[in-house]
Design an enzyme around this catalytic site. Structure first.
Site, PDB file in Angstrom:
ATOM      1  N   ARG A  64       0.790  -1.238   0.000  1.00  0.00           N
ATOM      2  CA  ARG A  64       0.000   0.000   0.000  1.00  0.00           C
ATOM      3  C   ARG A  64       0.825   1.292   0.000  1.00  0.00           C
ATOM      4  NH1 ARG A  64      -3.393   1.424   3.299  1.00  0.00           N
ATOM      5  NH2 ARG A  64      -4.973   2.045   1.793  1.00  0.00           N
ATOM      6  N   CYS A  73      13.974  -5.792  -2.968  1.00  0.00           N
ATOM      7  CA  CYS A  73      14.999  -5.171  -3.807  1.00  0.00           C
ATOM      8  C   CYS A  73      14.465  -3.986  -4.594  1.00  0.00           C
ATOM      9  CB  CYS A  73      15.581  -6.231  -4.736  1.00  0.00           C
ATOM     10  SG  CYS A  73      16.283  -7.570  -3.786  1.00  0.00           S
TER      11      CYS A  73
HETATM   12  N1  LLP Z   1     -17.697  -3.062  -2.694  1.00  0.00           N
HETATM   13  C1  LLP Z   1     -17.041  -3.076  -3.870  1.00  0.00           C
HETATM   14  C2  LLP Z   1     -17.795  -3.352  -5.098  1.00  0.00           C
HETATM   15  C3  LLP Z   1     -15.671  -2.835  -3.910  1.00  0.00           C
HETATM   16  O1  LLP Z   1     -15.031  -2.845  -5.062  1.00  0.00           O
HETATM   17  C4  LLP Z   1     -14.980  -2.585  -2.703  1.00  0.00           C
HETATM   18  C5  LLP Z   1     -13.533  -2.342  -2.703  1.00  0.00           C
HETATM   19  C6  LLP Z   1     -15.700  -2.608  -1.497  1.00  0.00           C
HETATM   20  C7  LLP Z   1     -17.068  -2.840  -1.536  1.00  0.00           C
HETATM   21  C8  LLP Z   1     -15.054  -2.394  -0.154  1.00  0.00           C
HETATM   22  O2  LLP Z   1     -14.445  -1.149  -0.043  1.00  0.00           O
HETATM   23  P1  LLP Z   1     -13.839  -0.705   1.380  1.00  0.00           P
HETATM   24  O3  LLP Z   1     -15.010  -0.589   2.327  1.00  0.00           O
HETATM   25  O4  LLP Z   1     -12.895  -1.754   1.819  1.00  0.00           O
HETATM   26  O5  LLP Z   1     -13.160   0.584   1.108  1.00  0.00           O
HETATM   27  N2  LLP Z   1      -6.544  -1.891  -2.375  1.00  0.00           N
HETATM   28  C9  LLP Z   1      -7.096  -0.622  -2.000  1.00  0.00           C
HETATM   29  C10 LLP Z   1      -8.583  -0.673  -1.829  1.00  0.00           C
HETATM   30  C11 LLP Z   1      -9.301  -1.232  -3.026  1.00  0.00           C
HETATM   31  C12 LLP Z   1     -10.784  -1.325  -2.815  1.00  0.00           C
HETATM   32  C13 LLP Z   1     -11.417  -2.181  -3.856  1.00  0.00           C
HETATM   33  N3  LLP Z   1     -12.819  -2.324  -3.764  1.00  0.00           N
HETATM   34  C14 LLP Z   1      -6.386  -0.120  -0.752  1.00  0.00           C
HETATM   35  O6  LLP Z   1      -5.504  -0.812  -0.249  1.00  0.00           O
HETATM   36  O7  LLP Z   1      -6.680   0.973  -0.266  1.00  0.00           O
END
Ligand code: LLP
Length: 445
Positions: free
Chosen positions: A341, A372
């Site tokens: 992240r 690396c």
């Molecule tokens: N619903 C859908 C359709 C989604 O695509 C996502 C997250 C969520 C719910 C949940 O979102 P949250 O409540 O967790 O924000 N890798 C990124 C975050 C990517 C989120 C992808 N979709 C990070 O590390 O910040």
């Protein structure tokens, strides 16, 4: 104010535990426990790096969502972090599950999660994803592209019937970083209202007797700390529902507002105020529906990060401390392979020394990983005790979401284990990835 701060500033000299699980305590100076288990004992028992999940905190967060949104369905977004135990906890806490692949689906079902409470998402669902979703009998499939409609209808077959929703792009920009904003037209997810794709897809679904449209879905983005974009989304979605009612006489019983609820990664950072969100969304939804002459649909929300993130802690062992170029680099035994992240989104974390009381004087240090790449940073400019040295343990809070679910085998160091802590006991949920695991996949020579 549309955001809250994690907590008031701590008293001088006291450690600020505002971004830690509620169970975090300091049983003796320098030691930190979570779920009544000393983090140094977890490191001792399972080795480092290790991820620690506070089961009580996960459950507390689920309960607080259910209490704040009693009329809604809460679906945990499994992409934040999924293992069999967490699927079990979600089931026990009465949540649904949002999955986005046959893999997540299979793991959840294998853990006993009822398929009818699972929703399948994805902008590019493969034939295998759809096949497995139908085979297991998931509750809903969220349509994300026009071509999916005919494919899905054909896969359901003439005798079958599958409940679906349509992912709509509401044209709202929100989210903590460009890469995680999904509410506007310039990204790959969903069907746009402004160019008519959403309306067109809905008309086609209504023509398919195998598909039952239960409602609209939107997901604005992730790490949103302001309530306002969610209120705009409610207005736009209800606007579309009203037009669909006029055109097709359609009354959709469900509205899914997705996830995206932001959390504080460091003390003092804003987090989404869930009380306010619940109150304002409820009011906005009933007003907008009353104005449009529509019945209020059942609300669905899909938080991932806000449940798993603050419930997890990453524990690393310091391997070396190097002072160079006017900076202090603290290298630990994990890094971008377990947490990409910082490299992806420039996120900042607040690690702290655990297991011994360090010197009171703090210096900003750059905590780096073992990989690396110069961009392999765990925490930039983290104030850490001056006497930090190799062998020390560093704990990184708010590590429960989008760390291990995005982990890789970069440099073949193997992915860390996950241990759950609760009521003074620790147990292994996911074991460490061994070199044997890595070697085992390499079948050619
Ligand atoms: N619903 C859908 C359709 C989604 O695509 C996502 C997250 C969520 C719910 C949940 O979102 P949250 O409540 O967790 O924000 N890798 C990124 C975050 C990517 C989120 C992808 N979709 C990070 O590390 O910040």
């Amino acid at each position: 104010m549309t955001t809250t701060h994690a907590s008031p500033a701590p008293a001088v000299g006291a450690e600020d535990l505002s971004v830690w699980p509620a169970s975090a305590a300091e049983p003796r100076p320098g030691e930190l426990s979570v779920g009544a288990v000393a983090l140094s004992a977890v490191a001792e028992r399972f080795g480092t790096p290790v991820y620690v999940l506070d089961e009580g905190e996960v459950r507390r967060r689920c309960r607080s969502y259910r209490a704040l949104f009693p009329e809604a369905e809460i679906h945990y977004a499994a992409k934040a972090f999924l293992c069999r135990a967490i699927a079990r906890w979600m089931d026990e806490e009465g949540l649904g599950l949002d999955v986005c692949s046959a893999g997540e689906l299979e793991l959840a079902v294998a853990a006993g999660f009822p398929a009818h409470r699972i929703v399948l998402h994805g902008n590019a669902k493969t034939p295998h994803d759809l096949h497995e979703a139908l085979r297991y009998g998931v509750g809903r499939i969220v349509i994300d592209s026009p071509s999916e409609i005919a494919r899905l209808a054909a896969a359901v077959g003439p005798q079958g019937r599958q409940r679906v929703m349509v992912r709509v792009v509401p044209g709202i920009s929100a989210g903590g970083h460009d890469k995680i904003r999904t509410g506007t037209e310039d990204q790959k997810f969903g069907l746009s209202v402004s160019d008519g794709y959403a309306q067109h897809a809905i008309a086609r679904i209504l023509d398919q007797p195998q598909l039952e449209l239960t409602g609209l879905h939107c997901h604005l983005g992730s790490q949103i700390t302001d309530v306002k974009p969610f209120l705009s989304a409610v207005r736009r979605m209800v606007g579309l529902m009203a037009r669909l009612h006029e055109q097709h006489g359609l009354l959709l019983p469900e509205l899914d507002l997705g996830g995206g609820h932001g959390v504080a990664y460091r003390p003092g950072e804003p987090a989404l105020d869930l009380h306010r969100l619940a109150r304002r969304v409820r009011a906005e939804l009933s007003e907008a529906c009353a104005a449009a002459g529509l019945p209020v649909p059942r609300l669905i929300i899909e938080p991932g990060r806000a449940i798993a993130g603050p419930s997890g802690v990453a524990l690393y062992r310091v391997v070396s401390v190097k002072r160079t170029g006017g900076r202090t680099f603290v290298a630990v035994d994990g890094g971008m392979s377990d947490n990409p992240r910082p490299a992806l989104y420039g996120v900042r974390y607040a690690p702290r020394l655990v297991g011994r009381a360090g010197s009171a004087a703090r210096t900003p240090m750059t905590v780096v990983g073992r990989h690396c790449e110069a961009g392999d940073v765990v925490a930039a400019d983290a104030p850490l005790p001056d006497d930090l040295r190799a062998g020390d343990l560093l704990a990184v809070p708010v590590a429960g979401a989008y760390h291990l679910s995005m982990a890789s085998d970069y440099n073949m160091v193997g992915r860390p284990p996950v241990a759950a802590v609760r009521d003074g006991r620790a147990r292994l949920l996911v074991r460490r990835e061994s070199l044997e695991d890595l070697r085992g996949r390499d079948v050619g020579l």
